[in-house]
Design a protein around this motif. Structure first.
Motif, PDB file in Angstrom:
ATOM      1  N   LEU A 287       0.843  -1.191   0.000  1.00  0.00           N
ATOM      2  CA  LEU A 287       0.000   0.000   0.000  1.00  0.00           C
ATOM      3  C   LEU A 287       0.879   1.242   0.000  1.00  0.00           C
ATOM      4  CD1 LEU A 287      -2.755  -0.863   2.638  1.00  0.00           C
ATOM      5  CD2 LEU A 287      -2.910  -1.015   0.159  1.00  0.00           C
ATOM      6  N   PRO A 288       0.388   2.315  -0.600  1.00  0.00           N
ATOM      7  CA  PRO A 288       1.135   3.574  -0.496  1.00  0.00           C
ATOM      8  C   PRO A 288       1.182   4.005   0.965  1.00  0.00           C
ATOM      9  CG  PRO A 288      -1.019   3.925  -1.497  1.00  0.00           C
ATOM     10  CD  PRO A 288      -0.865   2.455  -1.310  1.00  0.00           C
ATOM     11  N   LYS A 289       2.124   4.892   1.291  1.00  0.00           N
ATOM     12  CA  LYS A 289       2.225   5.364   2.668  1.00  0.00           C
ATOM     13  C   LYS A 289       2.524   6.857   2.689  1.00  0.00           C
ATOM     14  CE  LYS A 289       6.994   3.764   3.257  1.00  0.00           C
ATOM     15  NZ  LYS A 289       7.242   3.621   1.849  1.00  0.00           N
ATOM     16  N   ALA A 290       2.193   7.478   3.800  1.00  0.00           N
ATOM     17  CA  ALA A 290       2.457   8.906   3.960  1.00  0.00           C
ATOM     18  C   ALA A 290       3.938   9.174   3.715  1.00  0.00           C
ATOM     19  CB  ALA A 290       2.042   9.370   5.346  1.00  0.00           C
TER      20      ALA A 290
ATOM     21  N   VAL B 296       4.365  16.738  -9.276  1.00  0.00           N
ATOM     22  CA  VAL B 296       4.805  15.782  -8.253  1.00  0.00           C
ATOM     23  C   VAL B 296       3.893  15.971  -7.054  1.00  0.00           C
ATOM     24  CG1 VAL B 296       6.685  15.026  -6.736  1.00  0.00           C
ATOM     25  CG2 VAL B 296       7.203  15.886  -9.043  1.00  0.00           C
ATOM     26  N   ILE B 297       3.376  14.864  -6.533  1.00  0.00           N
ATOM     27  CA  ILE B 297       2.570  14.906  -5.315  1.00  0.00           C
ATOM     28  C   ILE B 297       3.288  14.143  -4.212  1.00  0.00           C
ATOM     29  CG2 ILE B 297       0.369  15.142  -6.537  1.00  0.00           C
ATOM     30  CD1 ILE B 297      -0.138  12.122  -5.840  1.00  0.00           C
ATOM     31  N   GLN B 298       2.905  14.457  -2.973  1.00  0.00           N
ATOM     32  CA  GLN B 298       3.398  13.693  -1.826  1.00  0.00           C
ATOM     33  C   GLN B 298       2.183  13.264  -1.021  1.00  0.00           C
ATOM     34  OE1 GLN B 298       5.689  15.674   1.270  1.00  0.00           O
ATOM     35  NE2 GLN B 298       6.969  13.843   1.463  1.00  0.00           N
ATOM     36  N   ILE B 299       2.131  11.987  -0.699  1.00  0.00           N
ATOM     37  CA  ILE B 299       1.018  11.456   0.076  1.00  0.00           C
ATOM     38  C   ILE B 299       1.105  11.951   1.509  1.00  0.00           C
ATOM     39  CG2 ILE B 299      -0.096   9.367   0.950  1.00  0.00           C
ATOM     40  CD1 ILE B 299       0.878   7.962  -1.603  1.00  0.00           C
ATOM     41  N   GLN B 300      -0.010  12.430   2.008  1.00  0.00           N
ATOM     42  CA  GLN B 300      -0.103  12.955   3.368  1.00  0.00           C
ATOM     43  C   GLN B 300      -0.746  11.948   4.325  1.00  0.00           C
ATOM     44  OE1 GLN B 300       1.220  16.279   3.957  1.00  0.00           O
ATOM     45  NE2 GLN B 300       1.999  15.510   2.014  1.00  0.00           N
ATOM     46  N   ARG B 301      -1.682  11.177   3.816  1.00  0.00           N
ATOM     47  CA  ARG B 301      -2.442  10.248   4.669  1.00  0.00           C
ATOM     48  C   ARG B 301      -2.961   9.097   3.821  1.00  0.00           C
ATOM     49  NH1 ARG B 301      -8.401  11.264   7.018  1.00  0.00           N
ATOM     50  NH2 ARG B 301      -8.465   9.533   8.460  1.00  0.00           N
TER      51      ARG B 301
ATOM     52  N   VAL C 246     -11.508  -0.115   0.508  1.00  0.00           N
ATOM     53  CA  VAL C 246     -11.018   0.919  -0.396  1.00  0.00           C
ATOM     54  C   VAL C 246      -9.804   1.586   0.260  1.00  0.00           C
ATOM     55  CG1 VAL C 246     -11.598   3.110  -1.513  1.00  0.00           C
ATOM     56  CG2 VAL C 246     -13.333   1.328  -1.320  1.00  0.00           C
ATOM     57  N   VAL C 247      -8.746   1.762  -0.514  1.00  0.00           N
ATOM     58  CA  VAL C 247      -7.563   2.473  -0.045  1.00  0.00           C
ATOM     59  C   VAL C 247      -7.769   3.950  -0.383  1.00  0.00           C
ATOM     60  CG1 VAL C 247      -5.053   2.726  -0.225  1.00  0.00           C
ATOM     61  CG2 VAL C 247      -6.117   0.457  -0.475  1.00  0.00           C
ATOM     62  N   CYS C 248      -7.853   4.769   0.647  1.00  0.00           N
ATOM     63  CA  CYS C 248      -8.051   6.213   0.464  1.00  0.00           C
ATOM     64  C   CYS C 248      -6.733   6.926   0.720  1.00  0.00           C
ATOM     65  CB  CYS C 248      -9.119   6.726   1.432  1.00  0.00           C
ATOM     66  SG  CYS C 248     -10.757   6.017   1.140  1.00  0.00           S
TER      67      CYS C 248
END
Length: 156
Positions: free
Chosen positions: A69-72, A88-93, A145-147
């Protein structure tokens, strides 16, 4: 780099990533690059303009593909339908919830349609059903669902 139909310089994912890490003096070399599964150009535009700050995917597909799974903190280069780098994005949550428990807030952050949960459910039920069928899986309202929530950290 090449010029797109709007006259803007188009970049490859690698070129945009290298520009981002150089300008921000980031030593991290890990990132993913991807397009949104449906309406890639529209959704990439919504991300670039700040309208879309979240996305979701079917948990079952991560399991089937044995993908983490993706991670913050993770970075991604968002691509358009022609594989041009947009930002470019960075995952926050990241969190996992049942389809029927996705919140109004998350639907709004996805930035699509009228931003309502009703719209989100309608569109995502159709989207998830199609992708799950390709993997010989079934959609149901109880599925996980992965949010993901993210922010744009670099925009050319």
């Amino acid at each position: 780099m090449r010029k797109g139909f709007t006259g803007k310089i188009r970049m490859t994912e690698k070129a945009l990533w290298n520009e981002f890490i150089t300008k921000h003096k980031i030593n991290n070399t890990d990132y993913t690059a991807w397009t949104f599964g449906a309406e890639a150009d529209l959704l990439a535009h919504l991300v670039a303009t700040g309208e879309k700050t979240a996305t979701s995917s079917a948990y079952q597909l991560y399991e089937t593909e044995n993908e983490p799974l993706p991670k913050a903190g993770d970075y991604s280069v968002i691509l358009d339908s022609q594989n041009n780098a947009v930002c470019v994005i960075q995952i926050q949550r990241v969190y996992v919830t049942a389809f029927h428990d996705v919140s109004d807030e998350h639907a709004y952050k996805e930035g699509e349609g009228d931003k309502s949960l009703t719209y989100w459910r309608k569109v995502h039920k159709k989207f998830f059903t199609a992708y799950l069928e390709e993997a010989h899986l079934k959609f149901n309202d109880d599925m996980k669902v992965v949010c993901e929530e993210f922010k744009v950290v670099y925009l050319k």
